[in-house]
Design a protein around this motif. Structure first.
Motif, PDB file in Angstrom:
ATOM      1  N   GLU A  18       0.811  -1.217   0.000  1.00 10.69           N
ATOM      2  CA  GLU A  18       0.000   0.000   0.000  1.00 10.69           C
ATOM      3  C   GLU A  18       0.847   1.271   0.000  1.00 10.69           C
ATOM      4  O   GLU A  18       0.510   2.246  -0.660  1.00 10.69           O
ATOM      5  N   ARG A  22       0.465   4.014  -2.868  1.00  9.80           N
ATOM      6  CA  ARG A  22       0.104   5.405  -2.551  1.00  9.80           C
ATOM      7  C   ARG A  22       1.130   6.373  -3.145  1.00  9.80           C
ATOM      8  O   ARG A  22       0.770   7.432  -3.645  1.00  9.80           O
ATOM      9  N   ASN A  68      -8.343   3.628   1.121  1.00 10.80           N
ATOM     10  CA  ASN A  68      -7.565   4.522   1.977  1.00 10.80           C
ATOM     11  C   ASN A  68      -7.071   5.779   1.259  1.00 10.80           C
ATOM     12  O   ASN A  68      -6.582   6.700   1.910  1.00 10.80           O
ATOM     13  N   ASP A  71      -8.230   9.844   1.996  1.00 10.87           N
ATOM     14  CA  ASP A  71      -7.666  10.894   2.845  1.00 10.87           C
ATOM     15  C   ASP A  71      -6.880  11.945   2.058  1.00 10.87           C
ATOM     16  O   ASP A  71      -6.387  12.913   2.614  1.00 10.87           O
TER      17      ASP A  71
END
Length: 167
Positions: A18, A22, A68, A71
């Motif tokens: 992840e 990201r 996620n 954000d």
């Protein structure tokens, strides 16, 4: 913009990292916004269900990584690709693509503040079990009813989808 990437990673037997994902998303988003000359809003679409049994765990990790991203400034998440009929491991049926596009458009409009349903369709809000029977509470979320002969495209597991239970 609508970000609908991640199916290949979801089908890998090696889990997505992840943090790396990201970082690559941030890089792509920065470049896209620089081309546009503005902080263009982005809707991230959670990847649909893979039918490859060895990918179930990776699929869950990829979905979590995409979720996620909410954000990030100017990024919203649309959970509207689930339960759409698949033609194979990656592609939707012709009717599936129509439904995904409808849901995506509604989700983007909702994220931009327009007074529309968010495109997710009916949402399971609760579940209770009595013996072998599971009863689901459902918010119709703008729909007028649910019809059909049974649940499709849902799986139940007690071991992170190494095996699934019969529905």
């Amino acid at each position: 913009w609508n970000w609908t990437q991640g199916e290949a990673e979801a089908n890998e037997t090696v889990h997505v990292d992840e943090t790396v994902y990201r970082g690559k998303f941030d890089s792509a988003l920065t470049k896209l916004r620089a081309l546009a000359g503005a902080d263009v809003p982005v809707t991230v679409a959670i990847v649909g269900k893979s039918t490859l049994p060895n990918a179930l765990s990776s699929w869950g990790k990829m979905r979590a990584a995409l979720f996620n991203l909410k954000d990030k400034p100017g990024v919203s998440v649309a959970h509207n690709f689930v339960d759409t009929p698949m033609a194979d491991d990656y592609h939707y049926t012709a009717n599936g693509y129509k439904e995904v596009n409808r849901r995506t458009a509604m989700s983007i409009a909702k994220a931009l503040g327009y007074p529309v349903d968010d495109g997710r369709g009916p949402i399971i809000t609760s579940a209770t079990r009595s013996g072998a029977t599971i009863t689901l509470g459902v918010n119709l979320n703008g729909a007028t009813g649910i019809s059909g002969t049974g649940l499709n495209y849902y799986e139940v597991s007690t071991d992170d989808f190494a095996t699934t239970k019969t529905i």
